[in-house]
Structures are given as structure tokens and as C-alpha cells.
Design a protein around this motif. Structure first.
Motif, PDB file in Angstrom:
ATOM      1  N   TYR A 149       0.618  -1.134  -0.066  1.00  0.00           N
ATOM      2  CA  TYR A 149      -0.141   0.052  -0.053  1.00  0.00           C
ATOM      3  C   TYR A 149       0.812   1.398   0.319  1.00  0.00           C
ATOM      4  N   TYR A 150      -0.090   1.837  -1.079  1.00  0.00           N
ATOM      5  CA  TYR A 150       0.878   3.546  -1.083  1.00  0.00           C
ATOM      6  C   TYR A 150       0.411   4.537  -0.238  1.00  0.00           C
ATOM      7  N   ASN A 151       1.486   5.381   0.939  1.00  0.00           N
ATOM      8  CA  ASN A 151       0.590   6.335   1.592  1.00  0.00           C
ATOM      9  C   ASN A 151       0.843   6.880   1.548  1.00  0.00           C
ATOM     10  N   LEU A 152       0.344   8.348   2.061  1.00  0.00           N
ATOM     11  CA  LEU A 152       0.318   9.384   1.760  1.00  0.00           C
ATOM     12  C   LEU A 152       0.458  10.484   3.230  1.00  0.00           C
ATOM     13  N   LEU A 153       1.181  10.857   4.361  1.00  0.00           N
ATOM     14  CA  LEU A 153       0.952  11.576   5.565  1.00  0.00           C
ATOM     15  C   LEU A 153       0.785  12.781   5.227  1.00  0.00           C
ATOM     16  N   LEU A 154      -0.196  12.569   6.125  1.00  0.00           N
ATOM     17  CA  LEU A 154      -1.247  14.431   5.524  1.00  0.00           C
ATOM     18  C   LEU A 154      -1.516  14.914   7.357  1.00  0.00           C
ATOM     19  N   GLU A 155      -1.178  16.518   7.390  1.00  0.00           N
ATOM     20  CA  GLU A 155      -2.162  17.008   8.720  1.00  0.00           C
ATOM     21  C   GLU A 155      -3.233  16.431   9.470  1.00  0.00           C
ATOM     22  N   TYR A 156      -3.762  16.270   9.811  1.00  0.00           N
ATOM     23  CA  TYR A 156      -5.144  15.237  10.428  1.00  0.00           C
ATOM     24  C   TYR A 156      -6.262  16.355  11.200  1.00  0.00           C
ATOM     25  N   ALA A 157      -7.004  16.568  10.329  1.00  0.00           N
ATOM     26  CA  ALA A 157      -7.901  18.013  10.043  1.00  0.00           C
ATOM     27  C   ALA A 157      -9.061  17.510  11.601  1.00  0.00           C
ATOM     28  N   PRO A 158      -9.181  17.660  13.137  1.00  0.00           N
ATOM     29  CA  PRO A 158     -10.169  17.503  13.752  1.00  0.00           C
ATOM     30  C   PRO A 158     -11.194  17.548  13.656  1.00  0.00           C
ATOM     31  N   ALA A 159     -11.276  19.290  13.127  1.00  0.00           N
ATOM     32  CA  ALA A 159     -12.727  20.144  13.013  1.00  0.00           C
ATOM     33  C   ALA A 159     -12.943  19.404  12.289  1.00  0.00           C
ATOM     34  N   GLY A 160     -12.550  18.489  11.391  1.00  0.00           N
ATOM     35  CA  GLY A 160     -13.607  17.792   9.936  1.00  0.00           C
ATOM     36  C   GLY A 160     -13.502  18.763   8.602  1.00  0.00           C
ATOM     37  N   SER A 161     -13.856  18.848   8.376  1.00  0.00           N
ATOM     38  CA  SER A 161     -14.385  19.895   6.688  1.00  0.00           C
ATOM     39  C   SER A 161     -15.249  20.928   6.459  1.00  0.00           C
ATOM     40  N   LEU A 162     -14.962  21.514   5.827  1.00  0.00           N
ATOM     41  CA  LEU A 162     -15.701  23.458   5.624  1.00  0.00           C
ATOM     42  C   LEU A 162     -17.350  22.951   5.802  1.00  0.00           C
ATOM     43  N   ASP A 163     -17.938  21.995   5.096  1.00  0.00           N
ATOM     44  CA  ASP A 163     -18.893  21.590   4.882  1.00  0.00           C
ATOM     45  C   ASP A 163     -19.629  20.853   5.904  1.00  0.00           C
ATOM     46  N   ARG A 164     -19.188  19.894   6.887  1.00  0.00           N
ATOM     47  CA  ARG A 164     -19.297  20.127   8.676  1.00  0.00           C
ATOM     48  C   ARG A 164     -19.998  21.524   9.653  1.00  0.00           C
ATOM     49  N   LEU A 165     -18.952  23.173   8.506  1.00  0.00           N
ATOM     50  CA  LEU A 165     -19.381  24.375   9.491  1.00  0.00           C
ATOM     51  C   LEU A 165     -20.538  24.495   8.980  1.00  0.00           C
ATOM     52  N   ILE A 166     -20.661  24.409   7.543  1.00  0.00           N
ATOM     53  CA  ILE A 166     -21.942  24.916   6.453  1.00  0.00           C
ATOM     54  C   ILE A 166     -23.444  24.402   7.324  1.00  0.00           C
ATOM     55  N   TYR A 167     -22.895  22.670   7.101  1.00  0.00           N
ATOM     56  CA  TYR A 167     -23.933  21.985   7.566  1.00  0.00           C
ATOM     57  C   TYR A 167     -24.230  21.301   9.567  1.00  0.00           C
ATOM     58  N   PRO A 168     -23.993  22.150   9.747  1.00  0.00           N
ATOM     59  CA  PRO A 168     -24.155  21.999  11.522  1.00  0.00           C
ATOM     60  C   PRO A 168     -24.875  20.494  11.907  1.00  0.00           C
ATOM     61  N   ARG A 169     -24.731  19.752  12.538  1.00  0.00           N
ATOM     62  CA  ARG A 169     -25.877  18.177  12.424  1.00  0.00           C
ATOM     63  C   ARG A 169     -26.633  18.211  11.335  1.00  0.00           C
ATOM     64  N   GLY A 170     -25.780  17.613  10.032  1.00  0.00           N
ATOM     65  CA  GLY A 170     -26.714  18.057   9.088  1.00  0.00           C
ATOM     66  C   GLY A 170     -27.691  18.697   9.060  1.00  0.00           C
ATOM     67  N   ARG A 171     -27.846  20.077   9.212  1.00  0.00           N
ATOM     68  CA  ARG A 171     -29.240  20.470   9.240  1.00  0.00           C
ATOM     69  C   ARG A 171     -28.696  22.016   8.198  1.00  0.00           C
ATOM     70  N   TRP A 172     -30.041  22.107   7.158  1.00  0.00           N
ATOM     71  CA  TRP A 172     -29.761  22.940   6.021  1.00  0.00           C
ATOM     72  C   TRP A 172     -30.533  24.167   6.821  1.00  0.00           C
ATOM     73  N   ASP A 173     -29.683  25.218   5.420  1.00  0.00           N
ATOM     74  CA  ASP A 173     -30.746  26.782   6.155  1.00  0.00           C
ATOM     75  C   ASP A 173     -29.628  27.018   7.236  1.00  0.00           C
ATOM     76  N   CYS A 174     -28.818  26.960   7.621  1.00  0.00           N
ATOM     77  CA  CYS A 174     -27.874  27.714   9.183  1.00  0.00           C
ATOM     78  C   CYS A 174     -26.721  28.539   8.043  1.00  0.00           C
ATOM     79  N   LYS A 175     -27.646  29.853   7.840  1.00  0.00           N
ATOM     80  CA  LYS A 175     -26.332  30.856   7.389  1.00  0.00           C
ATOM     81  C   LYS A 175     -25.966  31.517   8.099  1.00  0.00           C
ATOM     82  N   MET A 176     -24.598  31.585   7.425  1.00  0.00           N
ATOM     83  CA  MET A 176     -23.622  31.866   8.410  1.00  0.00           C
ATOM     84  C   MET A 176     -23.576  33.000   7.951  1.00  0.00           C
ATOM     85  N   ALA A 177     -22.986  34.182   9.010  1.00  0.00           N
ATOM     86  CA  ALA A 177     -22.905  35.392   9.290  1.00  0.00           C
ATOM     87  C   ALA A 177     -21.837  35.696   8.187  1.00  0.00           C
ATOM     88  N   GLU A 178     -22.171  37.030   7.437  1.00  0.00           N
ATOM     89  CA  GLU A 178     -21.014  37.704   6.887  1.00  0.00           C
ATOM     90  C   GLU A 178     -20.289  37.284   6.892  1.00  0.00           C
TER      91      GLU A 178
END
Length: 318
Positions: free
Chosen positions: A76-105
């Protein structure tokens, strides 16, 4: 580094078209951070090896995920990367999987600034991300609980600017938008029409991401793939009415099409100077929330800028 021992977890924490992502934990140093390991069988490692080469050229930018090296274990070929414990941006856009949670400008501008800084570095190196979307933007916690550091990630389908998919595939068939690289939802109309990768395609994708942050829902809502392709080619994502004139102008600069006039879509360097970004960044700084206040934990692996880390026994057997 050569004396470090790491154990790769048995279950992946994520998967994509070309590889799976695992956590690796240090065996001897309990105080050290975890790393992410992107793995695929060596027989299918071409895209991952190409991503490693791109990441090697992008080292040093605080808004691009850092790769510490590569490793081959058990075929197996492996890339060693930084681990992002907070996940990805989609988790900030959709907290707990909810839509329509608009961010402040102000938050949207703050995150757009960071994405643009990563894109500027990428584009200056001559690359197009080609798959810019919230899932490919990693989120890191910082010393300020309400602020996050963003880093571009997943360069598996990235290309040199000007590269044509038709030429690369060496196929007699013309480019088909149904088979485009990356996520169709964030693809630009120019790319879908030509198959050629341009840095300004990433700017269109950024505009889609900004719309998604402002609206709390995807930039396009379509019934079919053909409908989506038609809308991208001949329409633009809906710009919310209840946002500031600066935000609207920023999005118009991201979604500019040739038929709109004689100008071109703005570049990452130009958008970094746009009033939507600058005014909000000035406000962030006044209240102690600017980018200078962000700080992430130290990288768990040290590396030499001129040499990949690579060792056959980096990971202990599972």
C-alpha cells in the motif's frame, strides 16, 4: 523521524475515488498529535503519487494541507498528512446535517479570505485545484474557539493550468461534461464546454462555496444531471437578496461570464483586495479576531524541505 513508530488504525475515517484515509497514532509518544494517512494499493497509486508531487511543490502555505512524506507498507502506498480534527468545511455549513443554517457575512468573508490565500499559492505555482468544494477544505481548531483555520486539500484531480482532459485521456471521443473531473456541482461553465482547466475555474467554484455558506444550502438544486449541466452552462447560481452590496459584487466577480462584457472573472489576487473581504478582515482585526490570531498545534512530524520522508517500517503491523 526515523525512530518514530506509528500504528495505522484499521477502519478508515474517510474514502474517495482513489484512496481511503486512516488515522495513525504514535506508539511511544502519547503527547504527540495524530496524523492522517491516505492509502491505496500500490497498483492503483498513480493519482496519489501525483498528488504527493503537487503537495511537495505547495509546501509552506498555511492554507494548504501539509504532507509530511510518503511510505509503502504491505503493498500500500501511503501519504502522511496533517489531521484535521474539526473535519471539513461542509460540517461548518451544515451543523448536525441541518440545511438553512446561514453563516454571518463576516465569517463567510473570513473563510473566503483563507480559501483565496490557498488558491493564490496554488495558482502561482501553475496548478488548478479542479475539485474545490467544502468537502475538500479542511478545518482546524485554533486558540479562538469560534474561529477556524481552513486549508485546501485533496489534489487528486488537480491539473496544470491549460491542461486539456481530452488530450490527457488520449481518447478519440470528445470531452463529455458527464465525465468531468471533480464534482459537477462546483464545475465552471467554461470547463464543461471545453474540458480545459483554468485557474479561473477555481474562482467559479469559490463563488459556489460562498453562496452555500451564505444560504445554508447547495448552490444548485436540480432534478437531473442534464438539468444541472444546462443550468451551469447558461445560468448562474442564485445570489441571495438579503446580503450586502459588497457580498453581491464579490459573487458577481466570481460568476462573471464572457457574454457579460469585455472584462474577465476576477483572479484570487484581485478578490483578496475586494471590499467584501477587506472590510470584514479589518473588522476582524479590530476586535482581535483576525487571521493573525489563529494558531494551530505544531505539526507532529518534522521534515526536511528538500527531502521526502520515506521509510519502509514507519507503521507497525496491525
Amino acid at each position: 523521524m526515523k525512530n518514530s513508530k506509528w500504528r495505522k488504525e484499521t477502519s478508515p475515517i474517510g474514502s474517495g475515488t482513489h484512496a481511503e484515509v486512516y488515522l495513525a497514532v504514535p506508539v511511544d509518544d502519547v503527547n504527540s498529535s495524530m496524523i492522517a494517512v491516505k492509502s491505496t494499493h500500490i497498483e492503483y497509486a498513480y493519482n496519489l503519487q501525483r498528488e504527493a508531487e503537487i503537495l511537495r511543490q505547495l509546501r509552506g502555505c498555511p492554507h494548504v494541507v501539509q504532507c509530511f512524506g510518503d511510505d509503502v507498507t504491505d503493498q500500500y502506498y501511503n501519504l502522511l498528512l496533517e489531521y484535521a480534527p474539526a473535519g471539513s468545511l461542509d460540517r461548518l455549513i451544515y451543523p448536525r446535517g441541518r440545511w438553512d443554517c446561514k453563516m454571518a457575512e463576516s465569517d463567510v468573508a473570513f473563510y473566503a479570505y483563507q480559501i483565496l490565500k490557498g488558491l493564490l499559492h496554488l495558482h502561482d505555482k501553475g496548478f488548478v485545484h479542479s475539485d474545490l468544494k467544502p468537502e475538500n477544505i479542511l478545518v482546524f481548531p485554533t486558540i479562538r474557539e469560534s474561529k477556524f483555520l481552513l486549508k485546501l486539500a485533496d489534489f487528486g484531480v488537480s491539473r496544470r493550468a491549460g491542461k486539456n482532459d481530452f488530450d490527457e485521456d488520449d481518447d478519440d471521443e470528445p470531452f463529455c461534461p458527464h465525465h468531468c473531473r471533480g464534482s459537477l456541482v462546483f464545475a465552471s461553465p467554461e470547463y464543461l464546454s471545453s474540458g480545459i482547466h483554468r485557474t479561473l475555474d477555481d474562482i467559479w467554484s469559490l463563488g459556489c462555496i460562498v453562496v452555500e455558506m451564505l444560504m445554508g444550502q447547495p448552490p444548485w438544486l436540480c432534478e437531473s444531471t442534464n438539468d444541472l449541466i444546462f443550468q451551469i452552462k447558461y445560468e448562474k447560481p442564485e445570489i441571495p437578496e438579503d446580503i450586502s452590496s459588497g457580498a453581491k459584487d464579490f459573487l458577481n466577480k466570481c460568476f462573471y461570464k464572457k457574454e457579460d462584457g469585455d472584462d474577465e472573472r476576477w483572479t484570487a489576487r484581485m478578490l483578496l483586495k475586494h471590499r467584501f473581504v477587506q472590510d470584514n478582515m479589518d473588522a476582524q482585526s479590530r476586535y482581535g479576531g483576525g487571521i493573525s490570531m489563529l494558531s494551530c498545534p505544531n505539526n507532529p512530524l518534522s521534515y526536511d524541505d528538500n527531502q521526502w520522508v520515506s521509510t519502509k517500517d514507519l507503521f507497525l503491523p496491525i
